[in-house]
Design a protein around this motif. Sequence first.
Motif, PDB file in Angstrom:
ATOM      1  N   MET A  76       0.850  -1.175   0.000  1.00 34.12           N
ATOM      2  CA  MET A  76       0.000   0.000   0.000  1.00 34.12           C
ATOM      3  C   MET A  76       0.890   1.230   0.000  1.00 34.12           C
ATOM      4  O   MET A  76       1.860   1.314   0.768  1.00 34.12           O
ATOM      5  CB  MET A  76      -0.920   0.010   1.225  1.00 34.12           C
ATOM      6  N   GLU A  77       0.581   2.193  -0.871  1.00 34.61           N
ATOM      7  CA  GLU A  77       1.340   3.443  -0.889  1.00 34.61           C
ATOM      8  C   GLU A  77       1.257   4.123   0.466  1.00 34.61           C
ATOM      9  O   GLU A  77       0.269   3.981   1.171  1.00 34.61           O
ATOM     10  CB  GLU A  77       0.766   4.375  -1.977  1.00 34.61           C
ATOM     11  N   PRO A  78       2.338   4.839   0.859  1.00 33.55           N
ATOM     12  CA  PRO A  78       3.509   5.223   0.064  1.00 33.55           C
ATOM     13  C   PRO A  78       4.711   4.304   0.219  1.00 33.55           C
ATOM     14  O   PRO A  78       5.818   4.675  -0.140  1.00 33.55           O
ATOM     15  CB  PRO A  78       3.848   6.606   0.631  1.00 33.55           C
ATOM     16  N   GLY A  79       4.537   3.095   0.759  1.00 29.36           N
ATOM     17  CA  GLY A  79       5.674   2.202   0.902  1.00 29.36           C
ATOM     18  C   GLY A  79       5.496   1.209   2.032  1.00 29.36           C
ATOM     19  O   GLY A  79       6.465   0.729   2.620  1.00 29.36           O
ATOM     20  N   TYR A  80       4.242   0.901   2.365  1.00 33.66           N
ATOM     21  CA  TYR A  80       3.958  -0.096   3.384  1.00 33.66           C
ATOM     22  C   TYR A  80       3.805  -1.446   2.703  1.00 33.66           C
ATOM     23  O   TYR A  80       3.048  -1.590   1.751  1.00 33.66           O
ATOM     24  CB  TYR A  80       2.670   0.253   4.131  1.00 33.66           C
ATOM     25  N   SER A  81       4.512  -2.435   3.219  1.00 28.53           N
ATOM     26  CA  SER A  81       4.449  -3.726   2.535  1.00 28.53           C
ATOM     27  C   SER A  81       4.774  -4.877   3.470  1.00 28.53           C
ATOM     28  O   SER A  81       5.418  -4.712   4.509  1.00 28.53           O
ATOM     29  CB  SER A  81       5.424  -3.741   1.345  1.00 28.53           C
ATOM     30  N   LYS A  82       4.290  -6.043   3.047  1.00 31.17           N
ATOM     31  CA  LYS A  82       4.603  -7.280   3.775  1.00 31.17           C
ATOM     32  C   LYS A  82       4.695  -8.410   2.769  1.00 31.17           C
ATOM     33  O   LYS A  82       3.857  -8.528   1.864  1.00 31.17           O
ATOM     34  CB  LYS A  82       3.540  -7.605   4.823  1.00 31.17           C
ATOM     35  N   GLN A  83       5.712  -9.227   2.927  1.00 30.14           N
ATOM     36  CA  GLN A  83       5.876 -10.416   2.085  1.00 30.14           C
ATOM     37  C   GLN A  83       6.008 -11.641   2.980  1.00 30.14           C
ATOM     38  O   GLN A  83       6.771 -11.633   3.948  1.00 30.14           O
ATOM     39  CB  GLN A  83       7.109 -10.279   1.200  1.00 30.14           C
ATOM     40  N   ILE A  84       5.264 -12.695   2.646  1.00 32.52           N
ATOM     41  CA  ILE A  84       5.279 -13.944   3.413  1.00 32.52           C
ATOM     42  C   ILE A  84       5.712 -15.071   2.499  1.00 32.52           C
ATOM     43  O   ILE A  84       5.164 -15.231   1.403  1.00 32.52           O
ATOM     44  CB  ILE A  84       3.883 -14.266   3.987  1.00 32.52           C
ATOM     45  N   VAL A  85       6.673 -15.840   2.931  1.00 35.98           N
ATOM     46  CA  VAL A  85       7.139 -16.995   2.159  1.00 35.98           C
ATOM     47  C   VAL A  85       6.283 -18.204   2.529  1.00 35.98           C
ATOM     48  O   VAL A  85       6.171 -18.564   3.705  1.00 35.98           O
ATOM     49  CB  VAL A  85       8.627 -17.291   2.443  1.00 35.98           C
ATOM     50  N   ARG A  86       5.687 -18.841   1.534  1.00 34.80           N
ATOM     51  CA  ARG A  86       4.915 -20.070   1.758  1.00 34.80           C
ATOM     52  C   ARG A  86       5.725 -21.313   1.385  1.00 34.80           C
ATOM     53  O   ARG A  86       5.547 -22.368   1.980  1.00 34.80           O
ATOM     54  CB  ARG A  86       3.626 -20.025   0.935  1.00 34.80           C
ATOM     55  N   GLU A  87       6.566 -21.196   0.415  1.00 33.78           N
ATOM     56  CA  GLU A  87       7.489 -22.264   0.036  1.00 33.78           C
ATOM     57  C   GLU A  87       8.774 -21.621  -0.454  1.00 33.78           C
ATOM     58  O   GLU A  87       8.746 -20.502  -0.987  1.00 33.78           O
ATOM     59  CB  GLU A  87       6.886 -23.144  -1.086  1.00 33.78           C
ATOM     60  N   PRO A  88       9.932 -22.256  -0.244  1.00 33.65           N
ATOM     61  CA  PRO A  88      10.189 -23.625   0.231  1.00 33.65           C
ATOM     62  C   PRO A  88       9.951 -23.763   1.742  1.00 33.65           C
ATOM     63  O   PRO A  88       9.899 -22.780   2.474  1.00 33.65           O
ATOM     64  CB  PRO A  88      11.667 -23.834  -0.120  1.00 33.65           C
ATOM     65  N   LYS A  89       9.835 -24.999   2.162  1.00 28.05           N
ATOM     66  CA  LYS A  89       9.462 -25.298   3.534  1.00 28.05           C
ATOM     67  C   LYS A  89      10.496 -24.831   4.549  1.00 28.05           C
ATOM     68  O   LYS A  89      10.150 -24.512   5.686  1.00 28.05           O
ATOM     69  CB  LYS A  89       9.222 -26.807   3.695  1.00 28.05           C
ATOM     70  N   ASN A  90      11.774 -24.790   4.153  1.00 27.99           N
ATOM     71  CA  ASN A  90      12.801 -24.435   5.137  1.00 27.99           C
ATOM     72  C   ASN A  90      12.738 -22.963   5.552  1.00 27.99           C
ATOM     73  O   ASN A  90      13.305 -22.585   6.572  1.00 27.99           O
ATOM     74  CB  ASN A  90      14.200 -24.767   4.597  1.00 27.99           C
TER      75      ASN A  90
END
Length: 216
Positions: A76-90
């Motif tokens: 979301m602007e102006p630079g709010y972000s979140k990334q979640i890794v679902r794979e690889p399992k490690n």
Amino acid sequence: MKKSLKVFLIVLIISIILIFLIQFTYKSIRTGNNIGKSTNDLIEYILNISSYEARLEVTVNSNKTTNQYILEQYYMEPGYSKQIVREPKNIENLEIICTENKLEIRNSNLGLSKIYENYTYLNENLFWLNYIIEECKKEYEIKENEEEIILGFRIEKYNYKGELYISRKTFLPTKIKILDNNNQNKIYIEYKEIKFNNIQENNIFAFETKDIRKEV
């Protein structure tokens, strides 16, 4: 009898010519004015999104290895972000959260969290659609067909070139290709689910991990 045949042939030839001209004119209008206008509107829409959430598959090719990831992203602007890794399992459930100049890396599986202040991390990251859009805004070339629009762009910082594919049917991105100067595929992103301009701040920064697979 011969005169009648001659008249018939003349009428037939004129009819064929008229049919050809009508078809040609219709095709010119459709591919020129209508599709052109639709293309411009769609590009303008994509280049001006203010938020998105997505589930994507990413393939990264280096000189010796190929790595694949399944990610969830919220921006979301102006630079709010979140990334979640679902794979690889490690590295499953690894989260990278950015709010202005603060970066947090969180691993809910291990109960670990690390915060970095005054960090200029995001969003200069080739995995992020908003970064690709900013690169497209600098300069892009258009290729199109009946099903999709393709924006060609360059990423001078990395000396790469890329292609952003947009569906005419859904008005949404479907994939991104990042290529080196030898036309070797460095990064390939496929959007499995994505939606625009419908995200709230608490969707990004809620402490609990949100699963968008059922909602997008």
